[in-house]
Design a protein around this motif. Structure first.
Motif, PDB file in Angstrom:
ATOM      1  N   LYS A  44       0.853  -1.191   0.000  1.00 47.40           N
ATOM      2  CA  LYS A  44       0.000   0.000   0.000  1.00 47.40           C
ATOM      3  C   LYS A  44       0.888   1.240   0.000  1.00 47.40           C
ATOM      4  CE  LYS A  44      -3.856  -2.130   2.530  1.00 47.40           C
ATOM      5  NZ  LYS A  44      -3.239  -3.464   2.649  1.00 47.40           N
ATOM      6  N   TYR A  45       0.696   2.085  -1.007  1.00 44.02           N
ATOM      7  CA  TYR A  45       1.424   3.351  -1.103  1.00 44.02           C
ATOM      8  C   TYR A  45       0.564   4.429  -0.446  1.00 44.02           C
ATOM      9  CZ  TYR A  45       4.699   1.225  -4.400  1.00 44.02           C
ATOM     10  OH  TYR A  45       5.657   0.434  -4.985  1.00 44.02           O
ATOM     11  N   HIS A  46       0.972   4.889   0.722  1.00 43.32           N
ATOM     12  CA  HIS A  46       0.183   5.864   1.471  1.00 43.32           C
ATOM     13  C   HIS A  46       0.424   7.275   0.935  1.00 43.32           C
ATOM     14  CE1 HIS A  46      -1.398   8.069   4.997  1.00 43.32           C
ATOM     15  NE2 HIS A  46      -2.121   6.977   5.176  1.00 43.32           N
TER      16      HIS A  46
ATOM     17  N   HIS B 263       4.786   7.036   2.811  1.00 44.09           N
ATOM     18  CA  HIS B 263       5.214   5.766   3.392  1.00 44.09           C
ATOM     19  C   HIS B 263       4.672   4.607   2.545  1.00 44.09           C
ATOM     20  CE1 HIS B 263       6.277   8.402   6.530  1.00 44.09           C
ATOM     21  NE2 HIS B 263       5.196   8.289   7.288  1.00 44.09           N
ATOM     22  N   ILE B 264       5.376   3.488   2.578  1.00 42.99           N
ATOM     23  CA  ILE B 264       4.920   2.283   1.885  1.00 42.99           C
ATOM     24  C   ILE B 264       4.760   1.173   2.917  1.00 42.99           C
ATOM     25  CG2 ILE B 264       5.387   0.593   0.075  1.00 42.99           C
ATOM     26  CD1 ILE B 264       7.214   2.621  -1.247  1.00 42.99           C
TER      27      ILE B 264
ATOM     28  N   ARG C  43      12.638   6.510   0.804  1.00 40.43           N
ATOM     29  CA  ARG C  43      12.175   6.096  -0.518  1.00 40.43           C
ATOM     30  C   ARG C  43      13.309   6.014  -1.537  1.00 40.43           C
ATOM     31  NH1 ARG C  43       6.467   6.490  -1.605  1.00 40.43           N
ATOM     32  NH2 ARG C  43       6.984   6.189  -3.801  1.00 40.43           N
TER      33      ARG C  43
ATOM     34  N   LYS D  13       5.683  -4.032  -6.397  1.00 45.41           N
ATOM     35  CA  LYS D  13       4.299  -4.480  -6.507  1.00 45.41           C
ATOM     36  C   LYS D  13       4.155  -5.852  -5.872  1.00 45.41           C
ATOM     37  CE  LYS D  13       5.159  -6.263 -11.161  1.00 45.41           C
ATOM     38  NZ  LYS D  13       6.603  -6.037 -11.036  1.00 45.41           N
TER      39      LYS D  13
END
Length: 232
Positions: free
Chosen positions: A37-39, A43-44, A64, A72
């Motif tokens: 999930k890419y917020h 943040h990831i 990052r 993915k």
């Protein structure tokens, strides 16, 4: 009498133990990416998994630069970072500083191989695509009877045309037997006779959605006389 500790004190103590462990403060972990999930904060959030278990992970926005590819679900990666305790939630996770791609994950690799095989057979040729009718009065739906997908389809369809008829085939959409159930649904509604068919489910990880990637499902869609819309 033994001392009584607060939840916060216990979590803080455990966090201190984690931080004293040299191995956990500079560790390399290999696994398959899932539930990424890419917020909006940058943040990831994701999980690493293998056959033995799952590890929650986070890559903060400030790190990052340690990610040099569009990560993915299904990617096989090696993450470097530290394992620490999130005190407020009482959980531990891998705080990632750098991620190195190791090639496609097993499921994603299997998906790409099947896609290539079906493409070589001509199953994605545009000449086989059936036009979706502009005005459909009978809509067949292959999905779970209790999921969000059927509610969304019903709400949108009835809002646009209150006289439309929706025929649901209640299929398994996840786990053992799901692919066979989806195939039966496609063939049943095709024989029944509808104007268009929707085959789908709500979101999920690549594992959750895998039944829709099975070759039997792809062939059932290809052989279907009714136009099919994928809603996965």
């Amino acid at each position: 009498m033994k001392n009584i500790y607060t939840v916060g004190q216990v979590n803080r103590y455990i966090r201190g133990m984690f931080r004293q462990d040299i191995l956990l403060q500079g560790i390399l972990v290999r696994g398959e990416v899932s539930n990424v999930k890419y917020h909006t904060s940058g943040h990831i959030y994701f999980s690493l998994k293998d056959q033995a278990g799952t590890l929650s992970c986070i890559l903060f926005a400030g790190n990052r630069k340690g990610l040099t590819f569009p990560m993915k679900n299904g990617d096989n990666v090696v993450c470097s970072g530290s394992v620490d305790v999130y005190e407020k939630g009482g959980s531990y996770q891998l705080y990632v500083r750098e991620i190195r791609l190791e090639g496609a994950g097993l499921l994603y690799q299997k998906f790409m191989e099947l896609k290539k095989d079906l493409e070589e057979m001509g199953m994605f040729d545009r000449r086989y695509k059936q036009p979706v009718p502009k005005y459909a009065m009978k809509i067949g739906v292959v999905t779970a009877p209790t999921g969000a997908a059927i509610r969304d389809i019903q709400n949108i369809s009835y809002r646009r045309n209150p006289y439309v008829q929706i025929y649901l085939y209640p299929a398994l959409v996840q786990g053992e037997g799901a692919a066979a159930s989806i195939v039966r649904g496609i063939r049943t509604l095709d024989e029944f006779g509808v104007d268009v068919m929707i085959v789908g489910r709500g979101g999920g990880s690549i594992e959750d959605l895998w039944a829709f990637n099975e070759e039997a499902v792809a062939r059932a869609v290809f052989e279907c006389r009714t136009p099919v819309i994928s809603a996965v």
